[in-house]
Design an enzyme around this catalytic site. Structure first.
Site, short mmCIF file in Angstrom:
data_model
loop_
_atom_site.label_atom_id
_atom_site.label_comp_id
_atom_site.label_asym_id
_atom_site.label_seq_id
_atom_site.Cartn_x
_atom_site.Cartn_y
_atom_site.Cartn_z
N SER A 144 46.13 63.92 74.81
CA SER A 144 46.50 65.26 74.37
C SER A 144 45.96 65.50 72.95
O SER A 144 44.76 65.34 72.73
CB SER A 144 48.02 65.43 74.46
OG SER A 144 48.40 66.78 74.37
N ASP A 283 47.55 69.17 85.66
CA ASP A 283 47.62 69.09 84.19
C ASP A 283 47.67 70.47 83.56
O ASP A 283 47.28 71.48 84.16
CB ASP A 283 46.38 68.35 83.69
CG ASP A 283 46.52 67.75 82.30
OD1 ASP A 283 47.46 68.12 81.58
OD2 ASP A 283 45.66 66.92 81.95
N HIS A 310 50.04 66.32 82.96
CA HIS A 310 49.63 65.99 81.59
C HIS A 310 49.93 64.54 81.24
O HIS A 310 49.21 63.94 80.45
CB HIS A 310 50.34 66.93 80.61
CG HIS A 310 49.70 67.00 79.27
ND1 HIS A 310 48.37 67.33 79.09
CD2 HIS A 310 50.19 66.78 78.02
CE1 HIS A 310 48.07 67.33 77.81
NE2 HIS A 310 49.16 66.98 77.13
#
Length: 340
Positions: A144, A283, A310
């Site tokens: 991320s 995601d 995610h």
């Protein structure tokens, strides 16, 4: 890059990789001449605002494969990576937890001017030097926000890298915002989306109703599709909100902070180091974008987790961990593109 504010552990993936190194190599006999800390090393860093300390902890020992983990958020902690302990040691992969400044066990200057992408790049470089990581052993995994930091680091310092893993992060915030608005948001029930948008328009982000709507309608679909495992809940519960809001912004539908215009898509061909791009079908990041990243770099491989979101290392753990370890071991053997 949105975050949820604990899925039983699945069976470990099969592996066609060579047998792992003996435990006496991965966990060498301790040096009794020094005080032992269980792998913890506090690294002093120099910043424009003075000197601070950041926390690191090494797990295992492999002089050829040392994987430094960059957590997301921004502002979460290293703890959600603890699932790695169930998979990487069996492959002989050394990995290093690291608390970025303002995160977890590291110092928190409580100064928003310190929350700066270029400054964080220089912090990673100082950590690399202190831990004696180099082009013969240094793998960098960002997840991320950590992938934004990892990409920026690689674009400036790739000469020190052996491999780069971009996990669950598009290389363009404008493209991410567009995907969130045009693909993810319309998947929600219209009445739910309408109420979320009304709360955001009033900037009423602290209203408990905001999270009441997001958790079942967004997070459970796109952040983690299994009940949030304890290490992840513990990590995300410690998120530095000052850092998160400054960089990401308060909204969970796209970024509006300092990162709002960040876009490195055009620079991807400059990356000559082997790159693994990881995404998930569900995601918050567009899977096709993650495939594009692998095509645009010079030596790229893509891993799209068919059941993942995610946090694919939890909700599609067999796919994620099998692909990650296979890629690292292949690069260690000298391969630059790996079929996953």
């Amino acid at each position: 890059m949105a975050w949820w504010r604990p899925a039983p552990r699945r069976s470990p993936p099969d592996s066609a990789a060579p047998a792992a190194a003996p435990l006496t190599s991965y966990f060498p006999a301790p040096d009794t001449a020094q005080v032992l800390t269980g792998g913890v090393q506090v690294v002093p860093i120099t910043t424009p605002k003075g000197k601070f300390n950041v926390w690191t902890k090494r797990f295992g020992h492999n002089p050829r494969i040392r994987l430094l983990l960059l957590n997301g958020g921004p502002g979460a902690t290293h703890e959600y990576f603890e699932c790695m302990e169930s998979f990487l040691p069996r492959e002989g992969i050394e990995f290093i937890y690291y608390g970025q400044l303002g995160c977890g066990n590291s110092d928190n200057p409580k100064d928003t001017s310190m929350w700066s992408l270029p400054r964080y790049v220089e912090e990673v470089e100082q950590v690399r030097q202190a831990l004696k990581l180099d082009k013969d052993n240094f793998y960098l995994l960002g997840h991320s926000w950590g992938s934004i930091l990892a990409a920026e680091y690689a674009l400036k310092y790739q000469q020190h890298l052996k491999g780069l893993i971009i996990s669950n992060m598009m290389m363009s915030i404008p493209a991410y915002n567009k995907y969130a608005a045009e693909v993810l948001a319309p998947q929600m029930k219209p009445e739910v989306l309408r109420e979320i948008r009304q709360l955001e328009a009033r900037k009423d982000f602290q209203n408990p109703r905001y999270m009441e709507l997001l958790e079942p309608n967004f997070y459970a679909e796109h952040l983690c599709r299994v009940p949030l495992p304890e290490p992840a809940a513990r990590s995300l519960g410690k998120t530095n909100q000052s850092l998160y809001v400054t960089m990401q912004g308060p909204s969970e539908f796209g970024a509006s902070g300092k990162l709002v215009n960040w876009d490195r898509t055009a620079d991807l061909p400059k990356l000559a180091v082997p790159v693994l791009s990881i995404g998930g079908k569900y995601d918050t990041m567009a899977p096709e974008h993650m495939r594009m990243v692998a095509r645009q770099v010079q030596h790229g491989s893509a891993l799209i987790c068919p059941n993942g979101s995610h946090m694919s290392f939890y909700d599609d753990q067999p796919t994620y961990m099998r692909g990650l370890t296979k890629w690292i071991l292949a690069v260690d053997r000298g391969e630059t593109k790996v079929a996953l």
